[in-house]
Design an enzyme around this catalytic site. Structure first.
Site, PDB file in Angstrom:
ATOM      1  N   LEU A 178       4.627   8.847   0.995  1.00 32.17           N
ATOM      2  CA  LEU A 178       4.031   7.800   0.572  1.00 32.17           C
ATOM      3  C   LEU A 178       4.875   6.725   0.287  1.00 32.17           C
ATOM      4  O   LEU A 178       5.841   7.198  -0.190  1.00 32.17           O
ATOM      5  CB  LEU A 178       2.924   8.217  -0.536  1.00 32.17           C
ATOM      6  CG  LEU A 178       1.902   9.015  -0.125  1.00 32.17           C
ATOM      7  CD1 LEU A 178       1.045   9.319  -1.394  1.00 32.17           C
ATOM      8  CD2 LEU A 178       0.838   8.606   1.043  1.00 32.17           C
ATOM      9  N   ASP A 179       4.656   5.650   0.638  1.00 31.70           N
ATOM     10  CA  ASP A 179       5.472   4.494   0.057  1.00 31.70           C
ATOM     11  C   ASP A 179       5.745   4.545  -1.498  1.00 31.70           C
ATOM     12  O   ASP A 179       4.938   4.951  -2.250  1.00 31.70           O
ATOM     13  CB  ASP A 179       4.851   3.062   0.456  1.00 31.70           C
ATOM     14  CG  ASP A 179       4.737   2.818   1.938  1.00 31.70           C
ATOM     15  OD1 ASP A 179       5.671   3.732   2.357  1.00 31.70           O
ATOM     16  OD2 ASP A 179       4.059   2.025   2.525  1.00 31.70           O
ATOM     17  N   ARG A 180       6.730   3.715  -1.887  1.00 31.90           N
ATOM     18  CA  ARG A 180       6.920   4.018  -3.336  1.00 31.90           C
ATOM     19  C   ARG A 180       5.826   3.473  -4.170  1.00 31.90           C
ATOM     20  O   ARG A 180       5.489   4.311  -5.180  1.00 31.90           O
ATOM     21  CB  ARG A 180       8.303   2.899  -3.440  1.00 31.90           C
ATOM     22  CG  ARG A 180       8.749   2.574  -5.019  1.00 31.90           C
ATOM     23  CD  ARG A 180       9.676   1.572  -4.991  1.00 31.90           C
ATOM     24  NE  ARG A 180       8.961   0.425  -4.799  1.00 31.90           N
ATOM     25  CZ  ARG A 180       9.545  -0.816  -4.046  1.00 31.90           C
ATOM     26  NH1 ARG A 180      10.699  -0.561  -3.750  1.00 31.90           N
ATOM     27  NH2 ARG A 180       8.789  -1.690  -3.765  1.00 31.90           N
ATOM     28  N   THR A 234       2.720   3.390  -3.317  1.00 29.49           N
ATOM     29  CA  THR A 234       1.517   4.180  -2.968  1.00 29.49           C
ATOM     30  C   THR A 234       1.099   5.192  -3.805  1.00 29.49           C
ATOM     31  O   THR A 234       1.918   6.091  -3.774  1.00 29.49           O
ATOM     32  CB  THR A 234       1.211   4.276  -1.324  1.00 29.49           C
ATOM     33  OG1 THR A 234       1.497   2.987  -0.446  1.00 29.49           O
ATOM     34  CG2 THR A 234       0.050   4.817  -1.049  1.00 29.49           C
TER      35      THR A 234
END
Length: 324
Positions: free
Chosen positions: A114-116, A118
């Site tokens: 997951l993105d930082r 998210t």
């Protein structure tokens, strides 16, 4: 003759370079806004500090068996920091009392990333063999995922929509939306445009709405095929608060963020893709995107499993009706 050949060579090379450049597909979404560079740097530094101090607690665990541990990743923490904090959590579990368990920590791998900024469902495997099976499941799109996003923009005229496009890195290294007809074409650097598809459904507009049950993704909704048109964000159009659920049909980097931007409803706080940095007097330190659920066949038992992360506060509040 030798001198003539040498003098023509740079011209020939320049002509070839120009032809190559002209043949590159043109991205349909805009480049990164200038404001995003400083904000992203600040957020990255803040996340590094937060991540270095981060440790999982038992309340973060959504599911665990001898092959998997599924956790609810918080916003603003890097995936690697979540992974590195799992061993201490396993050490504290009751499994450490079992015979032969001491000193034999499992081989931990991130099954999804997951993105930082998210939050939400993150699956970690406990062996190489299980990790390989899940890599195959994600690669073959056997895993069903849903996300919740809080967007700012004009209220959509659709309730459900599917958007198809191309996806790739521009010559500046940024992820961009490309035309669906560009899929397979070569980009600067040698990569190619890949297909990208997301189904969206509106959950609420300006607080009016409710959390719908996860749909079976019926294919009777309006479709959008991205071909040659660039997205247009009209600053003069009214700004609404829109909560959407996304069902990504492919697994491209920043897919939901890019498609929300293209639809004219960028995610709140997502300055990289034209989302508002300040809203109603508050500055945001991250984007509001949440990995809500993951459904798949268990890599060992082959039984269907679904992992769900509780909604963050911003999503819960967006579903409450406005006071009369």
């Amino acid at each position: 003759m030798a001198d003539q050949t040498q003098s023509d060579s740079p011209k020939t090379q320049a002509t070839d370079d120009l032809k190559t450049h002209i043949n590159y597909p043109v991205p349909l979404s805009p480049p990164l806004p200038p404001i995003s560079k400083d904000i992203e740097l600040s957020r990255a530094m803040s996340a590094s500090s937060k991540s270095s101090l981060f440790s999982l607690s038992r309340s973060d665990v959504l599911f665990e068996d001898q092959w998997l541990i599924v956790v609810n990743k918080p916003q603003g923490v890097y995936c690697e920091s979540v992974l590195s904090s799992v061993p201490s959590l396993l050490d504290d579990s009751s499994d450490s009392d079992k015979p032969g368990s001491q000193g034999s920590l499992p081989e931990l791998h991130l099954a999804n990333r997951l993105d930082r900024d998210t939050s939400g469902v993150m699956v970690i495997t406990k062996s190489h063999k299980v990790a390989a099976k899940l890599v195959k499941a994600f690669t073959n799109h056997w895993v069903r995922k849903t996300y919740i996003a809080f967007c700012i923009g004009p209220a959509p005229k659709w309730e459900k929509i599917t958007i198809k496009s191309g996806h790739g890195r521009s010559k500046f290294g940024a992820w961009r939306v490309y035309a669906a007809s560009d899929v397979g074409r070569t980009l600067p650097g040698g990569s190619v445009v890949r297909d990208m598809e997301t189904l969206f459904e509106v959950l609420s507009v300006n607080g009016q709405g409710h959390l719908k049950e996860l749909s079976e993704q019926e294919r009777n909704e309006e479709k959008v095929i991205v071909i040659e048109e660039k997205s247009q964000l009209d600053s003069n159009v009214g700004k609404d608060e829109i909560l959407v659920r996304a069902y990504p049909q492919s697994g491209r980097t920043h897919q939901i963020r890019l498609h929300c931007q293209y639809l004219g409803i960028p995610i709140k706080g997502d300055v990289k893709y034209e989302g508002v940095f300040e809203w109603k007097g508050r500055a945001y330190d991250g984007h509001e995107l949440h990995a809500e659920s993951l459904s798949l066949k268990h890599p060992v038992t082959d039984l269907p499993v679904e992992f769900r992360a509780p909604l963050p506060l911003w999503a819960s509040q967006a579903l409450q009706p406005l006071p009369h």
